[in-house]
Motif scaffolding. Structure first.
Motif, PDB file in Angstrom:
ATOM      1  N   VAL A 278       0.846  -1.190   0.000  1.00  0.00           N
ATOM      2  CA  VAL A 278       0.000   0.000   0.000  1.00  0.00           C
ATOM      3  C   VAL A 278       0.885   1.245   0.000  1.00  0.00           C
ATOM      4  CG1 VAL A 278      -1.795   1.224   1.271  1.00  0.00           C
ATOM      5  CG2 VAL A 278      -1.770  -1.269   1.273  1.00  0.00           C
ATOM      6  N   PHE A 279       0.500   2.224  -0.795  1.00  0.00           N
ATOM      7  CA  PHE A 279       1.280   3.452  -0.951  1.00  0.00           C
ATOM      8  C   PHE A 279       0.473   4.660  -0.511  1.00  0.00           C
ATOM      9  CE2 PHE A 279       3.072   0.485  -3.934  1.00  0.00           C
ATOM     10  CZ  PHE A 279       4.428   0.733  -3.880  1.00  0.00           C
ATOM     11  N   VAL A 280       1.174   5.741  -0.195  1.00  0.00           N
ATOM     12  CA  VAL A 280       0.563   7.040   0.052  1.00  0.00           C
ATOM     13  C   VAL A 280       1.179   8.015  -0.950  1.00  0.00           C
ATOM     14  CG1 VAL A 280       2.207   7.681   1.868  1.00  0.00           C
ATOM     15  CG2 VAL A 280       0.004   8.797   1.763  1.00  0.00           C
ATOM     16  N   SER A 281       0.322   8.856  -1.529  1.00  0.00           N
ATOM     17  CA  SER A 281       0.802   9.797  -2.544  1.00  0.00           C
ATOM     18  C   SER A 281       1.349  11.059  -1.890  1.00  0.00           C
ATOM     19  CB  SER A 281      -0.340  10.171  -3.494  1.00  0.00           C
ATOM     20  OG  SER A 281      -1.277  10.993  -2.818  1.00  0.00           O
TER      21      SER A 281
ATOM     22  N   GLN B  74      13.675  13.366  -3.915  1.00  0.00           N
ATOM     23  CA  GLN B  74      13.851  12.194  -4.774  1.00  0.00           C
ATOM     24  C   GLN B  74      12.968  12.226  -6.017  1.00  0.00           C
ATOM     25  OE1 GLN B  74      12.995   9.029  -2.044  1.00  0.00           O
ATOM     26  NE2 GLN B  74      14.977   9.188  -1.031  1.00  0.00           N
ATOM     27  N   GLY B  75      12.045  13.166  -6.089  1.00  0.00           N
ATOM     28  CA  GLY B  75      11.128  13.225  -7.221  1.00  0.00           C
ATOM     29  C   GLY B  75      10.105  12.107  -7.212  1.00  0.00           C
ATOM     30  N   ALA B  76       9.814  11.577  -6.019  1.00  0.00           N
ATOM     31  CA  ALA B  76       8.872  10.464  -5.896  1.00  0.00           C
ATOM     32  C   ALA B  76       7.441  10.983  -5.818  1.00  0.00           C
ATOM     33  CB  ALA B  76       9.189   9.649  -4.648  1.00  0.00           C
ATOM     34  N   GLN B  77       6.504  10.241  -6.381  1.00  0.00           N
ATOM     35  CA  GLN B  77       5.088  10.601  -6.329  1.00  0.00           C
ATOM     36  C   GLN B  77       4.322   9.809  -5.275  1.00  0.00           C
ATOM     37  OE1 GLN B  77       3.476  13.150  -8.070  1.00  0.00           O
ATOM     38  NE2 GLN B  77       5.642  13.643  -8.282  1.00  0.00           N
ATOM     39  N   ARG B  78       4.920   8.722  -4.794  1.00  0.00           N
ATOM     40  CA  ARG B  78       4.293   7.911  -3.755  1.00  0.00           C
ATOM     41  C   ARG B  78       5.363   7.183  -2.962  1.00  0.00           C
ATOM     42  NH1 ARG B  78       1.695   2.645  -6.653  1.00  0.00           N
ATOM     43  NH2 ARG B  78       3.614   1.937  -7.614  1.00  0.00           N
ATOM     44  N   ILE B  79       4.969   6.736  -1.756  1.00  0.00           N
ATOM     45  CA  ILE B  79       5.896   6.043  -0.878  1.00  0.00           C
ATOM     46  C   ILE B  79       5.130   4.900  -0.200  1.00  0.00           C
ATOM     47  CG2 ILE B  79       5.422   7.586   1.065  1.00  0.00           C
ATOM     48  CD1 ILE B  79       8.341   7.351   1.884  1.00  0.00           C
ATOM     49  N   PRO B  80       5.781   3.751   0.007  1.00  0.00           N
ATOM     50  CA  PRO B  80       5.099   2.656   0.707  1.00  0.00           C
ATOM     51  C   PRO B  80       4.779   3.056   2.149  1.00  0.00           C
ATOM     52  CG  PRO B  80       7.096   1.873  -0.384  1.00  0.00           C
ATOM     53  CD  PRO B  80       7.112   3.359  -0.455  1.00  0.00           C
TER      54      PRO B  80
ATOM     55  N   LYS C 158       8.747  15.092   7.161  1.00  0.00           N
ATOM     56  CA  LYS C 158      10.011  14.403   6.845  1.00  0.00           C
ATOM     57  C   LYS C 158       9.902  13.547   5.588  1.00  0.00           C
ATOM     58  CE  LYS C 158      11.491  14.483  11.634  1.00  0.00           C
ATOM     59  NZ  LYS C 158      11.745  13.693  12.839  1.00  0.00           N
ATOM     60  N   PRO C 159       8.947  12.613   5.498  1.00  0.00           N
ATOM     61  CA  PRO C 159       8.860  11.826   4.251  1.00  0.00           C
ATOM     62  C   PRO C 159       8.446  12.694   3.061  1.00  0.00           C
ATOM     63  CG  PRO C 159       7.071  11.235   5.738  1.00  0.00           C
ATOM     64  CD  PRO C 159       8.010  12.112   6.504  1.00  0.00           C
ATOM     65  N   TYR C 160       7.650  13.731   3.311  1.00  0.00           N
ATOM     66  CA  TYR C 160       7.250  14.644   2.235  1.00  0.00           C
ATOM     67  C   TYR C 160       8.479  15.316   1.622  1.00  0.00           C
ATOM     68  CZ  TYR C 160       4.861  18.570  -0.041  1.00  0.00           C
ATOM     69  OH  TYR C 160       4.412  19.487  -0.947  1.00  0.00           O
ATOM     70  N   ALA C 161       9.362  15.815   2.459  1.00  0.00           N
ATOM     71  CA  ALA C 161      10.582  16.461   1.970  1.00  0.00           C
ATOM     72  C   ALA C 161      11.458  15.478   1.194  1.00  0.00           C
ATOM     73  CB  ALA C 161      11.362  17.062   3.132  1.00  0.00           C
ATOM     74  N   LEU C 162      11.591  14.255   1.705  1.00  0.00           N
ATOM     75  CA  LEU C 162      12.383  13.240   0.997  1.00  0.00           C
ATOM     76  C   LEU C 162      11.787  12.925  -0.368  1.00  0.00           C
ATOM     77  CD1 LEU C 162      13.280  10.804   3.907  1.00  0.00           C
ATOM     78  CD2 LEU C 162      14.843  12.299   2.650  1.00  0.00           C
TER      79      LEU C 162
ATOM     80  N   MET D  62       7.165   2.394   5.032  1.00  0.00           N
ATOM     81  CA  MET D  62       8.371   3.219   5.168  1.00  0.00           C
ATOM     82  C   MET D  62       8.164   4.339   6.194  1.00  0.00           C
ATOM     83  SD  MET D  62      10.701   2.065   2.992  1.00  0.00           S
ATOM     84  CE  MET D  62      11.771   3.461   2.740  1.00  0.00           C
ATOM     85  N   LEU D  63       6.921   4.576   6.609  1.00  0.00           N
ATOM     86  CA  LEU D  63       6.595   5.645   7.538  1.00  0.00           C
ATOM     87  C   LEU D  63       6.718   5.163   8.979  1.00  0.00           C
ATOM     88  CD1 LEU D  63       3.398   7.023   5.778  1.00  0.00           C
ATOM     89  CD2 LEU D  63       5.764   7.752   5.456  1.00  0.00           C
ATOM     90  N   ASP D  64       7.131   6.072   9.888  1.00  0.00           N
ATOM     91  CA  ASP D  64       7.190   5.702  11.298  1.00  0.00           C
ATOM     92  C   ASP D  64       5.780   5.734  11.889  1.00  0.00           C
ATOM     93  OD1 ASP D  64       6.545   8.354  12.094  1.00  0.00           O
ATOM     94  OD2 ASP D  64       8.649   8.910  12.280  1.00  0.00           O
ATOM     95  N   GLU D  65       5.647   5.291  13.132  1.00  0.00           N
ATOM     96  CA  GLU D  65       4.337   5.149  13.760  1.00  0.00           C
ATOM     97  C   GLU D  65       3.621   6.486  13.940  1.00  0.00           C
ATOM     98  OE1 GLU D  65       2.615   2.323  14.220  1.00  0.00           O
ATOM     99  OE2 GLU D  65       4.319   1.469  13.153  1.00  0.00           O
TER     100      GLU D  65
END
Length: 75
Positions: free
Chosen positions: A2-5, A46-52, A38-42, A55-58
């Motif tokens: 599952v990903f988040v955009s 990285q030019g990413a449109q989504r992240i698993p 933090k993940p938004y900035a990464l 990969m996110l902390d609690e």
């Protein structure tokens, strides 16, 4: 998997900024907005449109889940 955009992360950050605005002369973000930033900035770097999601902390997962629950009720 599952990903988040990046759009959902940005919307969640904006939601938390309205719920708990930045404080002090330093304009410190709330715990939730800071965790999501933090993940938004990464992703931007990285030019990413989504992240698993795994990969996110609690703290980030919880903040995102609360935002998504609010979003589904707001419709």
């Amino acid at each position: 998997m599952v990903f988040v955009s990046i759009q959902d992360l940005e919307a969640a950050i904006n939601y938390w900024r309205t719920q708990s605005p930045s404080k002090g002369d330093e304009l410190v973000l709330s715990k939730e907005a800071g965790a999501l930033a933090k993940p938004y900035a990464l992703m931007i770097i990285q030019g990413a449109q989504r992240i698993p999601l795994d990969m996110l902390d609690e703290v980030c997962k919880e903040a995102l889940a609360k935002f998504l629950a609010w979003k589904s009720q707001a419709r």
